[in-house]
Design an enzyme around this catalytic site. Structure first.
Site, PDB file in Angstrom:
ATOM      1  N   VAL A   1       0.906  -1.383  -0.031  1.00 44.99           N
ATOM      2  CA  VAL A   1       0.324  -0.214   0.148  1.00 44.99           C
ATOM      3  C   VAL A   1       0.616   1.448  -0.073  1.00 44.99           C
ATOM      4  O   VAL A   1       1.729   0.944   0.767  1.00 44.99           O
ATOM      5  CB  VAL A   1      -1.064  -0.216   0.963  1.00 44.99           C
ATOM      6  CG1 VAL A   1      -0.019  -0.240   2.759  1.00 44.99           C
ATOM      7  CG2 VAL A   1      -1.829   1.441   1.305  1.00 44.99           C
TER       8      VAL A   1
ATOM      9  N   HIS B   1       8.460  -6.749  12.530  1.00 42.92           N
ATOM     10  CA  HIS B   1       9.948  -6.000  12.199  1.00 42.92           C
ATOM     11  C   HIS B   1      10.956  -6.514  11.374  1.00 42.92           C
ATOM     12  O   HIS B   1      11.432  -6.217  11.751  1.00 42.92           O
ATOM     13  CB  HIS B   1      10.365  -5.592  13.585  1.00 42.92           C
ATOM     14  CG  HIS B   1       8.870  -5.297  14.843  1.00 42.92           C
ATOM     15  ND1 HIS B   1       8.956  -5.236  15.820  1.00 42.92           N
ATOM     16  CD2 HIS B   1       8.413  -3.965  14.050  1.00 42.92           C
ATOM     17  CE1 HIS B   1       8.371  -4.414  16.121  1.00 42.92           C
ATOM     18  NE2 HIS B   1       7.670  -3.712  15.030  1.00 42.92           N
TER      19      HIS B   1
ATOM     20  N   HIS C   1      10.233  -1.181  18.236  1.00 44.06           N
ATOM     21  CA  HIS C   1       9.338  -1.182  16.766  1.00 44.06           C
ATOM     22  C   HIS C   1      10.211   0.079  15.523  1.00 44.06           C
ATOM     23  O   HIS C   1      10.897   0.876  16.146  1.00 44.06           O
ATOM     24  CB  HIS C   1       8.358  -0.320  17.366  1.00 44.06           C
ATOM     25  CG  HIS C   1       7.554  -1.256  18.560  1.00 44.06           C
ATOM     26  ND1 HIS C   1       7.876  -1.350  19.663  1.00 44.06           N
ATOM     27  CD2 HIS C   1       5.981  -2.621  18.673  1.00 44.06           C
ATOM     28  CE1 HIS C   1       7.412  -1.928  20.650  1.00 44.06           C
ATOM     29  NE2 HIS C   1       6.591  -2.289  20.045  1.00 44.06           N
TER      30      HIS C   1
END
Length: 693
Positions: free
Chosen positions: A122, A559, A602
């Protein structure tokens, strides 16, 4: 894309989903990006960026600041125009249309199950669909990158880019005071991504903070300024209205009217074409959904092609273009441009398992109140609909315990000794070359220093008031691969995380479970009456806990990284510290795949910093002054000081033309420019890398 307490996630989705699509009708017309169709393409662009994900849009923004340069972004996915993707509920709801539909091969280390991968398809990439927990790793995480032969990529070198990408918004003062939320203003700049804390926390988190201190885990004032270890507060990448702040709406939409910036969606980059001198000259693209072998369009790059297709597809594009392991390319009938065995190796992620305690005397209100208490539920909806505040402004939480191994395990030195005595190749994929094995051994040396450090976390335990959470291994020893299918190079790449193949990884999970139990036994916790639900108090032996952990383990917390590693070429590296692909010219990588060692964080904030730095490196190669010097020192770094030795600068400019001030100028395997501009000299930083300084 961190995992969330299940009660909070379900409650948010149920309460919000009915309202989000109607909440901001004014966004529907504005959210559409400036796109072009295939017929409007130029025959050539100065820069072609392969991938319009998070890093690709950052780099496109920065390169198109020069109005004399034309920039094309080619993205396989589409724009997600659904306003719900801006809402807090999107932190736990990942639309299938925005993700690649790929599963791994059977993971033998966790029971042979196939695991779904998280890779965005996307515009905006992972920043469009992640959990919006916006933290950075500890300073040692990035200092380790520099220690692996990457000057300028330590924390001091990256902090200007962490700052450049973000702006901090002051949160609700009442919440700050009540819960003691802390942050460091100097860690942020005036960048596109908005960062702040929500206007709500669950009262039980106060008890949890105190309990961490009682079991020897200090509270850090700030995790954003290199102190991301022990227990600390973490903001979200949202604006003051709790809307997602991400690459598309902050880096692309704001500059989409630039006439020199084009975005083409719904097209796959099949491969890169090279000149006889191995200069990247063009890309071949094919419309999504058309049969393989159908018509393609070739677009030339006048200056540079930048791969930003992510950990999954950047190595696949390289391999289909003839850059990768020679044996794999031969089996796929792909002519070899460069035998670069590290392409697709070094795959890393943060595997996780679950643990759950029930509080029999929980404070009120708590996460369950959102669906058990009608009065509280009505108040929460009113606060959200009228003020965009309250419980429904929360995402996946804002507090982490990232624990050093010595804090968690008294026998950590014995564990480290056993890791160092392992035959590295025994637990690595059979496809790893001798170079990749050497690279892993170099990684292991710096990893074991981190395992022994009190300033670097090895595991992550998110907490937000609930009794259950994810236990996340932040520095696993196991490594995987992303390789094209030699019988069908156009098919999805073959992904193998090799999760928990190295038995030490399971020992870390056992230590996590035991320490979590210890946390639940802290004096402050007893007022809550914690009762263990899973794995269950009857499971006590290490093997029982390993069986539990692996049975429920996931290979990825979204990740994934490392598959085009920034390391020396003879250690399995794919790109230099200038992010240039070894063995060719005119081709670089600017995405998460360049990470050599996964940081204990993250990855969203780190990817912004990587992309911002990549843009400056690309500009420097073109002779443009970068807007933020990648060598600016803003703190005292703890990484090892290297002695630089001047070397004789040849008068020739090499095969790649005149060298810029910041470029590579020598080293084993280097075939590019060897001359530096006036005012800088070529200095040897290690046998594999010399730089104009």
């Amino acid at each position: 894309m961190p995992l969330l307490s299940r009660l909070g996630a379900v409650a948010l989705q149920i309460l919000i989903i009915s309202n989000v699509c109607l909440a901001y009708p004014e966004l529907v017309d504005k959210i559409r990006a400036r796109q072009i169709n295939i017929g409007s393409l130029r025959s050539s662009y100065d820069y072609i960026i392969v991938g319009g994900g998070q890093s690709g849009l950052v780099i496109a923004n920065r390169l198109s600041e020069d109005s004399t340069k034309n920039v094309l972004v080619v993205e396989y996915g589409y724009v997600d125009n659904n306003p719900s993707q801006l809402e807090p509920s999107s932190a736990t709801s990942y639309p299938s249309r925005d993700l690649f539909n790929v599963t791994t091969v059977p993971q033998t280390g966790i029971g042979g199950k196939r695991v779904s991968i998280y890779a965005a398809s996307v515009v905006g990439g992972g920043s469009t669909v992640n959990g919006m927990l916006f933290d950075r790793g500890a300073a040692e995480d990035y200092d380790n990158w520099a220690a692996l032969g990457n000057p300028g990529w330590d924390f001091a070198g990256l902090l200007p880019y962490f700052k450049k990408s973000t702006t901090f918004g002051t949160p609700d003062p009442a919440i700050v005071q009540e819960y003691g939320i802390t942050w460091e203003p100097s860690a942020y700049g005036n960048g596109p991504i908005q960062v702040t804390f929500p206007s709500w926390q669950w009262p039980t988190i106060k008890v949890q903070w105190k309990a961490w201190n009682e079991v020897g885990v200090p509270t850090m004032r700030d995790g954003e300024n290199g102190n991301a270890y022990n227990a600390y507060w973490v903001p979200n990448n949202v604006d003051a209205q709790s809307r997602r702040s991400y690459a598309k709406n902050r880096y692309f939409d704001t500059v989409s009217s630039r006439s020199n910036l084009h975005l083409l969606t719904g097209y796959r980059v099949n491969d890169i074409q090279f000149s006889s001198a191995k200069k990247a000259e063009s890309v071949r693209i094919q419309q999504r959904g058309t049969p393989n072998g159908g018509s393609t369009t070739t677009i030339r790059a006048n200056q540079e092609i930048v791969l930003c297709a992510g950990w999954l597809n950047t190595p696949a594009v390289l391999q289909r273009s003839g850059i990768g392991p020679q044996d794999l390319l031969s089996r796929a009938n792909i002519p070899v441009v460069v035998d670069l065995p590290g392409v697709g190796s070094n795959l890393q992620d943060h595997p996780a398992t679950q643990i759950n305690f029930q509080y029999t005397r929980d404070l009120q209100p708590n996460q369950a109140s959102l669906y058990t208490n009608q009065t509280f539920q009505a108040w929460a909806q009113q606060q959200w609909q009228q003020f965009r505040k309250g419980p429904m402004s929360m995402l996946v939480g804002n507090a982490l315990a990232t624990l050093p191994l010595p804090t968690m395990l008294s026998t950590y030195q014995s564990l480290i000794s056993r890791v160092n005595s392992q035959n590295a190749a025994q637990y690595l994929p059979s496809t790893y070359s001798a170079a990749s094995i050497r690279g892993y051994e170099a990684q292991r040396r710096v990893l074991m220093a981190s395992y022994a450090s009190l300033k670097n976390g090895i595991v992550e335990i998110p907490f937000s008031g609930g009794g259950g959470t994810s236990l996340v291994h932040e520095k696993p020893l196991s490594r995987g691969t992303v390789l094209i299918n030699p019988s069908d190079k156009w098919a999805d790449p073959i992904v193998d995380y090799n999760t928990s193949i190295n038995p030490i990884d399971n020992e870390i999970f056992v230590a996590m479970i035991k320490f979590y139990r210890r946390w639940m036994q802290a004096p402050s916790m007893q007022q809550l009456g914690p009762q263990e639900q899973s794995p269950g108090a009857s499971l006590t032996t290490d093997q029982q806990l390993i069986n539990y952990a692996t049975q429920g383990m996931i290979s990825s917390t979204a990740h994934s990284c490392g598959t085009s590693a920034m390391m020396p070429q003879d250690q399995g590296g794919v790109v230099s510290s200038q992010l240039l692909v070894y063995g060719v010219t005119g081709l670089s990588v600017g995405d998460i795949s360049i990470i050599p060692l996964i940081p204990a964080t993250h990855t969203c904030a780190t990817v912004y910093a990587i992309a911002e730095k990549a843009a400056d490196l690309i500009k420097a190669r073109a002779g443009n002054n970068p807007t933020t010097s990648s060598t600016t020192s803003v703190r005292t770094t703890t990484s090892t000081t290297r002695t630089t030795t001047p070397v004789t600068t040849p008068t020739t400019t090499g095969s790649g033309g005149t060298q810029s001030k910041w470029g590579q100028c020598g080293g084993i395997g280097w075939t590019g420019p060897t001359a530096c501009v006036s005012g800088s000299t070529c200095q040897s930083l290690n046998p594999y890398y010399s730089q104009c300084l």
